[in-house]
Design a protein around this motif. Structure first.
Motif, PDB file in Angstrom:
ATOM      1  N   ALA A  49       9.676  -4.242   0.442  1.00 19.50           N
ATOM      2  CA  ALA A  49       8.677  -3.084   0.215  1.00 19.50           C
ATOM      3  C   ALA A  49       7.581  -3.718   0.739  1.00 19.50           C
ATOM      4  CB  ALA A  49       8.606  -3.139  -1.453  1.00 19.50           C
ATOM      5  N   ILE A  50       6.779  -2.430   1.107  1.00 21.55           N
ATOM      6  CA  ILE A  50       5.407  -2.599   1.700  1.00 21.55           C
ATOM      7  C   ILE A  50       4.518  -1.471   1.090  1.00 21.55           C
ATOM      8  CG2 ILE A  50       6.169  -0.718   3.358  1.00 21.55           C
ATOM      9  CD1 ILE A  50       4.778  -2.310   5.521  1.00 21.55           C
ATOM     10  N   SER A  51       3.332  -1.922   1.218  1.00 17.87           N
ATOM     11  CA  SER A  51       2.190  -1.009   0.556  1.00 17.87           C
ATOM     12  C   SER A  51       1.956   0.097   1.217  1.00 17.87           C
ATOM     13  CB  SER A  51       0.939  -1.870   0.064  1.00 17.87           C
ATOM     14  OG  SER A  51       0.567  -2.196   1.206  1.00 17.87           O
ATOM     15  N   TRP A  52       1.076   1.109   0.878  1.00 21.56           N
ATOM     16  CA  TRP A  52       0.921   2.364   1.342  1.00 21.56           C
ATOM     17  C   TRP A  52       0.030   2.200   2.818  1.00 21.56           C
ATOM     18  CZ3 TRP A  52      -4.254   4.054   2.400  1.00 21.56           C
ATOM     19  CH2 TRP A  52      -5.346   3.158   2.087  1.00 21.56           C
ATOM     20  N   ASN A  53      -0.484   1.019   2.877  1.00 20.57           N
ATOM     21  CA  ASN A  53      -1.553   0.924   4.236  1.00 20.57           C
ATOM     22  C   ASN A  53      -0.758  -0.312   4.985  1.00 20.57           C
ATOM     23  OD1 ASN A  53      -2.178  -1.247   2.561  1.00 20.57           O
ATOM     24  ND2 ASN A  53      -4.310  -0.900   3.041  1.00 20.57           N
ATOM     25  N   GLY A  54       0.241  -0.863   4.504  1.00 21.69           N
ATOM     26  CA  GLY A  54       0.755  -2.011   5.254  1.00 21.69           C
ATOM     27  C   GLY A  54       0.333  -3.272   5.113  1.00 21.69           C
ATOM     28  N   GLY A  55      -0.853  -3.270   4.034  1.00 25.62           N
ATOM     29  CA  GLY A  55      -1.488  -4.562   3.956  1.00 25.62           C
ATOM     30  C   GLY A  55      -0.605  -5.607   3.133  1.00 25.62           C
ATOM     31  N   THR A  56       0.170  -5.198   2.176  1.00 24.03           N
ATOM     32  CA  THR A  56       1.052  -6.270   1.446  1.00 24.03           C
ATOM     33  C   THR A  56       2.543  -5.814   1.494  1.00 24.03           C
ATOM     34  OG1 THR A  56       0.683  -4.981  -0.662  1.00 24.03           O
ATOM     35  CG2 THR A  56      -0.885  -6.565  -0.337  1.00 24.03           C
ATOM     36  N   THR A  57       3.223  -6.934   1.574  1.00 25.17           N
ATOM     37  CA  THR A  57       4.837  -6.725   1.672  1.00 25.17           C
ATOM     38  C   THR A  57       5.226  -7.715   0.695  1.00 25.17           C
ATOM     39  OG1 THR A  57       4.656  -8.473   3.415  1.00 25.17           O
ATOM     40  CG2 THR A  57       4.686  -6.106   4.176  1.00 25.17           C
ATOM     41  N   TYR A  58       6.588  -7.467   0.393  1.00 24.01           N
ATOM     42  CA  TYR A  58       7.302  -7.883  -0.623  1.00 24.01           C
ATOM     43  C   TYR A  58       8.764  -8.098  -0.132  1.00 24.01           C
ATOM     44  CZ  TYR A  58       8.167 -10.144  -5.419  1.00 24.01           C
ATOM     45  OH  TYR A  58       8.075 -10.767  -6.494  1.00 24.01           O
ATOM     46  N   TYR A  59       9.401  -9.485  -0.407  1.00 25.59           N
ATOM     47  CA  TYR A  59      10.798  -9.635   0.222  1.00 25.59           C
ATOM     48  C   TYR A  59      11.796 -10.274  -0.704  1.00 25.59           C
ATOM     49  CZ  TYR A  59       8.430  -8.775   4.743  1.00 25.59           C
ATOM     50  OH  TYR A  59       8.123  -8.179   5.780  1.00 25.59           O
ATOM     51  N   GLN A  60      12.840  -9.731  -0.697  1.00 24.74           N
ATOM     52  CA  GLN A  60      13.982 -10.615  -1.448  1.00 24.74           C
ATOM     53  C   GLN A  60      14.152 -12.114  -0.969  1.00 24.74           C
ATOM     54  OE1 GLN A  60      18.593 -10.848  -1.009  1.00 24.74           O
ATOM     55  NE2 GLN A  60      18.092  -9.053  -1.589  1.00 24.74           N
TER      56      GLN A  60
END
Length: 126
Positions: A49-60
């Motif tokens: 998943a990625i935040s609206w501005n690409g600033g944070t991401t999250y991975y399995q």
């Protein structure tokens, strides 16, 4: 409103693919977005998943260090760069947009996403 996923295909183990998710009908530049996948006989699972501005991401956990999620809001498009692919990555990959949240502090579930693309098949041969 439509999300169009593309870029899937057949690749050998260790290879790479880049998936794209193009949005049309409205902009998602202020919305969180994500990728999910579903293998035959299994439930749909979170990938990234990625935040609206690409600033944070999250991975399995199983894709950390191999997959990279990114987005280009000017093009209303999200990407998933997949490297070092394994046979267990074989699945239909779906992109999705979240109309409520802009970013994620924990692994999101499928229930948090409101718009879904049609899916693109990724097959990794051993």
């Amino acid at each position: 409103v439509q999300l169009q996923a593309s870029g899937g295909g057949l690749v050998q183990a260790g290879g790479s693919l880049r998936l794209s998710c193009a949005a049309s009908g409205r902009t998602f530049s202020r919305n969180g977005m994500g990728w999910f996948r579903q293998a035959p006989g299994k439930e749909r699972e979170f990938v990234a998943a990625i935040s609206w501005n690409g600033g944070t991401t999250y991975y399995q956990n199983s894709v950390k260090g191999r997959f990279t999620i990114s987005r280009d809001n000017a093009k209303n498009t999200m990407y998933l760069q997949m490297n070092s692919l394994k046979p267990e990555d074989t699945a239909v990959y779906y992109c999705a947009a979240d109309m409520v949240r802009k970013e994620y502090e924990a692994e999101p579930t499928i229930y948090e996403f409101d718009y879904w693309g049609q899916g693109t098949q990724v097959t990794v041969s051993s």
